[in-house]
Design a protein around this motif. Structure first.
Motif, short mmCIF file in Angstrom:
data_model
loop_
_atom_site.label_atom_id
_atom_site.label_comp_id
_atom_site.label_asym_id
_atom_site.label_seq_id
_atom_site.Cartn_x
_atom_site.Cartn_y
_atom_site.Cartn_z
N LEU A 185 0.75 -11.67 -6.31
CA LEU A 185 1.21 -10.33 -5.74
C LEU A 185 1.32 -10.49 -4.36
N ILE A 210 -4.21 -0.84 -10.04
CA ILE A 210 -3.88 -1.64 -11.38
C ILE A 210 -4.91 -1.53 -12.41
N GLU A 256 -2.79 -4.27 -17.19
CA GLU A 256 -1.84 -4.46 -16.44
C GLU A 256 -2.12 -5.91 -15.64
N LEU A 270 9.16 -10.88 -8.13
CA LEU A 270 7.95 -11.80 -8.07
C LEU A 270 6.71 -11.14 -7.73
N LEU A 271 7.18 -10.11 -6.81
CA LEU A 271 6.02 -9.35 -6.03
C LEU A 271 5.79 -8.27 -6.92
N GLN A 272 6.35 -7.87 -7.94
CA GLN A 272 6.21 -6.83 -8.75
C GLN A 272 5.82 -5.29 -8.13
N ASP A 273 6.63 -5.41 -6.83
CA ASP A 273 6.56 -3.90 -6.30
C ASP A 273 8.07 -3.51 -6.14
N ASN A 292 10.08 -2.44 2.37
CA ASN A 292 9.11 -1.58 2.52
C ASN A 292 7.73 -2.58 3.23
N ARG A 293 7.50 -3.73 2.94
CA ARG A 293 6.78 -4.70 3.64
C ARG A 293 7.16 -5.41 4.97
N ARG A 329 7.71 -3.06 -11.14
CA ARG A 329 6.48 -2.86 -10.57
C ARG A 329 5.44 -2.80 -11.45
N LEU A 330 4.34 -3.61 -11.21
CA LEU A 330 3.22 -3.75 -12.24
C LEU A 330 2.42 -2.64 -12.56
N TRP A 331 2.48 -1.81 -11.65
CA TRP A 331 1.25 -0.49 -11.63
C TRP A 331 2.04 0.81 -11.78
N ASP A 332 3.31 0.68 -12.04
CA ASP A 332 3.83 2.13 -12.26
C ASP A 332 3.88 2.26 -13.88
#
Lengths: 499, 483
Positions: free
Chosen positions: A108, A120, A124, B97-100, B107-108, B329-332
């Protein structure tokens, strides 16, 4: 519903002030005004230490007397073996090591805390493992880079806070061999390559675990992983001991173990005594250190400081208690431990050299970090700096390797190191011609520039020694002056000198 | 595609929106000239808004494709588009790849070399065009819209005018747009290409707009040259991938200035007259565009400024995310329920708009199970209720608190979304009601017709039913009926 995600995003994108960004490994609680240190026995205050105290510390080390203090949980009657004492001396001689933070979090590219910072969940996070396929990983390249930097050891994250083992653990399948398409034990490859190239190998092991269900009650981090609100901490500690046993059994001789994460549950019973005893029994010469930010516990063999020189606490969570064990400062080259795309706040090579010199002048090692990319490559910015530090050490290593903190404690102008009768005066910040030192323990026979051997004028007086320095450039990294002291008076009558 | 983003970017977007309302961009919209035959109107209220729109628009000169008259094939394509009603949107690129999400590089605040470092890591070994298209089919989607180039400028097709693309820069080396285009043909589903006019990578995207300002590009550049590049890539897309359903532009909101839309649109219509052009302006649109796009808002509901009655002159489409992110987005995990997504599809249809539902595939090429489950759930619903969606237009009753109506021929579909009581009073319909039945099982629904309207007596509603669909058979229009 929206609010939740926005909150996550706001947290993720907020610009952290520089001071805070350094605290990659430590949550905010360190600033909460808690007493920074607890007394765990005799201690030497770094800033206040004078030459005598340092000599005393050295004497304590040389004679193998360790700092012991009552502690409910640590290895109370620990007596380091001769092999351990020799390892400590080797460790102090080594002075410079490579820290490596690498794991599935690297995918990440947002630091090694990303699981916690982004909230997370375990399920996930587990989806990352099948994506980890570092086709460019080459243990020989990493170890060669450390060698080129003049480093003498490597400390690598065998398991970070995410609990993911980068080695082939048999007590869990949450590891690189079983969960990734890469299927290779990179810890084994690195351990073997270090042996091949003559570097010692330390394993970093996080006691804190955001993945294991038995890490319960939870500490101050890892609460968003979605684990059940139950668990048996002792079972977790059994698991941890089993993994440590694997590391201490299956990877040959280790330089030692670098613990981290105890600060997550400062009041828990970590069964340190049992763990430390097991480690010392398995490998008596392996050094045990822990990044708990407190004075050392019994059973530990070195003391570490995160992002600070010993005795300093700019990071807000370090203890200012400097014990008598070998010391090590760890530091990042930018502001991140794990690979962080977009973190370009790199220290310059000069800053790194000065950090190394300042550590050595405080009798401490420098463990300098790289966070490799998910591909297994180390980014060019890190490589370039490491090689340049190596070039500096190739010329000035004599004033670093094998030395101890010198007779003059750290000063505004710089530091001193010492090896035998030679004192190295590292002039880091002094513009004038003459530099005055306080009195040294013995008389000065000669002063010279280390770089070219040119003799330097000096004046000795009861109040101290004044050296006339050669011309310098403002951007000189470190002017090293070697002072040769008269040998110590022999304890026994001197043997007849050669005719 | 825009997204929720940090304060800085949010402010930038806000700024862009303000500028638009201040006039610099609105002028494009204000200078529309109507050459398109008005779509059929269901209600008098709409006729009034149409008249208003025509009055507003007729005063202006065209800034985009002046004098555009859609070809017969284009008009037919618009009908097809409105019949299709449901599409699957795909956001995928090296940012995955950055899953964001797709905005991560902005943003970054990644610099160009940092952004570029992602490409050699992009190796989506689990990508399977047949699986993606199969999922769209299973969802009941009739078309796919896929990001060929997002704001990061990275082409996931084999462009010859840049090496900033999947074939030249990644170990994968495959043109996924070609694979998708071929697979869509094979599975009989149409393909739209998303293309970002905004570009955070190209040096000639200058002067910069509200975003992409921290990439470290030189503070100079020739925007005309950038537009040449854009035209060349668009030409490639419209030349090398067979007949396209259309092109979905995004990012023009990033800045004002001359986008040479007329030149670009004319080229597209010359190359493929039936390809529909849409641009993500949320209601403002330019001559030469064939469909009107609304990002995550139902036309006519959220924001009056965007409720452009003018947009109603064109087929409309509402795009929507399943969770809160366009790119993976991994954590969405803020996933809308299947029921809510079906409801939004129905509401869009009731507003005479299509529903374009997004998935952001993983960097591996897989589509996460949460998305698959919802897509299949919608497909299962459409299997049974598709008649009330596909091929319909917005019904004779404008959206009401209880739900919406759709219509096809003499059949009006009353979608009862939020009504608890047995009697439901509808306003007067244009023609008399011959029969009322439940779509689900064909059972009769009692109704009473009066001068004021039609009152239905709804049967008990099965628990968990998202949409109770009542079919009203209208008496055929008098003149057209044959006896």
């Amino acid at each position: 519903m929206r609010w939740l995600v926005r909150r996550v995003e706001a947290r993720a994108t907020r610009r952290r002030p520089a001071g805070e960004r350094l605290r990659a490994r430590e949550p905010r609680r360190a600033l909460s005004g808690r007493s920074p240190a607890r007394a765990h026995g005799p201690r030497v205050q770094g800033r206040a230490a004078d030459a005598g105290a340092l000599l005393l510390a050295a004497l304590i080390l040389a004679t193998g007397v360790t700092v012991t203090a009552p502690s409910a949980s640590a290895q109370n009657r620990y007596e380091p073996t001769p092999a351990n004492r020799a390892a400590r001396a080797w460790f102090q001689d080594a002075r410079f090591g490579l820290f490596i933070h690498w794991g599935i979090y690297s995918l990440l590219q947002d630091g090694e805390w990303v699981m916690n910072n982004r909230g997370i969940r375990s399920g996930e996070y587990e989806t990352l493992a099948p994506e980890f396929n570092p086709a460019h990983f080459d243990a020989a390249a990493w170890v060669s880079l450390a060698k080129a930097a003049g480093m003498r050891y490597i400390t690598v994250t065998a398991k970070h806070h995410d609990g993911f083992a980068m080695f082939d653990s048999q007590v869990s399948d949450w590891d690189i061999v079983e969960r990734t398409p890469y299927r290779r034990d990179v810890i084994r490859e690195l351990a073997e390559e270090c042996r091949r190239q003559g570097l010692r190998f330390f394993v970093y092991y996080s006691q804190l675990d955001w993945h294991h269900p038995d890490y319960f009650p939870r500490g101050q981090t890892g609460q968003a992983a979605g684990r059940p609100e139950t668990g048996d901490f002792n079972r977790y500690l059994d698991y941890m001991d089993a993994q440590l046993r694997e590391l201490f059994t299956n990877y040959g001789e280790l330089g030692g173990v670098w613990f981290d994460g105890m600060w997550d549950r400062p009041d828990a019973d970590w069964r340190l005594e049992r763990t430390y005893r097991m480690l010392h029994e398995l490998q008596p010469a392996a050094l045990v250190g822990s990044n708990h930010h407190k004075a050392p516990f019994p059973g530990e063999d070195f003391q570490m400081f995160e992002q600070d020189l010993p005795g300093e606490n700019t990071s807000g969570f370090n203890t200012t208690t400097v014990g008598a064990l070998p010391l090590e400062t760890c530091a990042t080259m930018n502001d991140s431990w794990g690979y962080h795309l977009g973190d370009r706040n790199f220290k310059s090579t000069a800053q790194i050299v000065r950090l190394l010199v300042n550590a050595a002048g405080r009798n401490a090692n420098l463990l300098l970090n790289v966070g490799p990319m998910p591909t297994g490559e180390i980014q060019q910015e890190f490589q370039a700096r490491l090689r340049e530090v190596g070039q500096w050490l190739a010329r000035f290593g004599e004033s670093i390797y094998g030395t101890r903190g010198g007779p003059v404690p750290p000063r505004s102008w710089g530091v001193t190191t010492q090896s035998g009768n030679r004192v190295y005066v590292h002039v880091l910040d002094w513009a004038d011609d003459d530099l005055s030192l306080p009195p040294l323990p013995r008389r000065v026979r000669a002063a010279s520039v280390l770089f070219n051997g040119a003799a330097l004028p000096f004046r000795e007086a009861p109040s101290g020694v004044t050296i006339t320095l050669p011309p310098r450039n403002p951007d000189d990294v470190d002017l090293v002056v070697a002072l040769d002291l008269v040998p110590a008076a022999p304890a026994a009558p001197a043997p007849p000198r050669r005719p | 595609m825009t997204s929720r983003r940090s304060g800085v970017q949010g402010a930038a977007r806000e700024h862009a929106a303000l500028r638009r309302s201040d006039g610099s961009l609105r002028s494009h919209g204000a200078r529309l000239r109507w050459r398109v035959p008005p779509p059929r109107l269901a209600t008098q209220g709409r006729a009034v808004s149409l008249a208003l729109a025509l009055a507003l628009a007729s005063a202006s000169a065209a800034s985009a494709q002046a004098g555009y008259t859609p070809s017969a094939a284009n008009l037919a394509a618009r009908e097809w588009f409105q019949d299709a009603k449901f599409g699957m949107f795909i956001h995928w690129g090296v940012y995955s790849l950055l899953q964001d999400d797709a905005w991560v590089s902005n943003n970054r605040q990644l610099r160009i070399p940092e952004l570029e470092s992602l490409a050699p890591q992009f190796n989506p070994t689990s990508f399977n065009a047949a699986a993606w298209v199969g999922l769209a089919k299973a969802a009941g989607a009739r078309y796919i819209t896929v990001t060929t180039k997002h704001h990061d400028g990275f082409a996931i097709f084999d462009t010859q005018v840049s090496d900033w693309d999947i074939v030249d820069r990644t170990p994968y080396r495959r043109d996924v747009i070609r694979m998708l285009a071929d697979e869509c043909r094979r599975q009989d589903i149409r393909l739209f290409v998303y293309y970002s006019q905004l570009d955070w990578h190209h040096p000639d995207y200058f002067p910069r707009g509200g975003t992409g300002g921290n990439t470290g590009r030189p503070e100079s550049g020739d925007f005309g040259r950038y537009l040449d590049f854009l035209d060349a890539q668009v030409r490639e897309l419209l030349t090398n991938y067979g007949p396209l359903a259309g092109i979905w532009f995004d990012g023009q909101w990033d800045k004002g200035g001359d986008w040479r839309l007329g030149q670009t649109y004319r080229m597209i219509h010359d190359l493929q007259p039936a390809a529909l052009i849409g641009s993500n302006h949320n209601g403002w649109f330019n001559t030469g565009e064939d469909i009107a796009l609304f990002e995550r808002m139902l036309p006519g509901t959220q924001n009056a400024r965007l409720d452009s009655a003018r947009a109603r002159r064109l087929p409309m489409e509402m795009s929507q995310t399943i969770n809160g992110s366009w790119g993976f987005r991994l954590w969405d995990r803020d996933h809308k329920s299947t029921a809510r997504l079906i409801r939004e599809l129905v509401e869009a249809a009731g507003q005479d708009a299509n529903f374009l539902l997004n998935v952001g595939p993983m960097p591996t090429g897989e589509i996460q199970p949460e998305f698959v489950e919802r897509m299949r759930g919608i497909g299962a619903w459409l299997q049974r209720h598709g008649e009330s969606i596909y091929g319909t237009r917005g019904g004779p009753i404008a959206p009401r608190p209880w739900g919406v109506t759709t219509q096809r021929g003499d059949r009006v579909y009353v979608h009862v979304l939020d009504w608890r009581d047995p009697p439901l009073a509808l306003p007067a319909l244009p023609r008399r009601v011959r029969a009322a039945t439940l779509l689900a099982d064909g059972s009769r629904v009692a109704f009473r017709e009066t001068a004021e309207g039609v009152t239905l007596t709804l049967p008990p509603r099965p628990a968990g039913e998202v949409d109770q669909v009542v079919v009203l058979e209208l008496a055929p229009a008098a003149r057209e009926s044959r006896r």
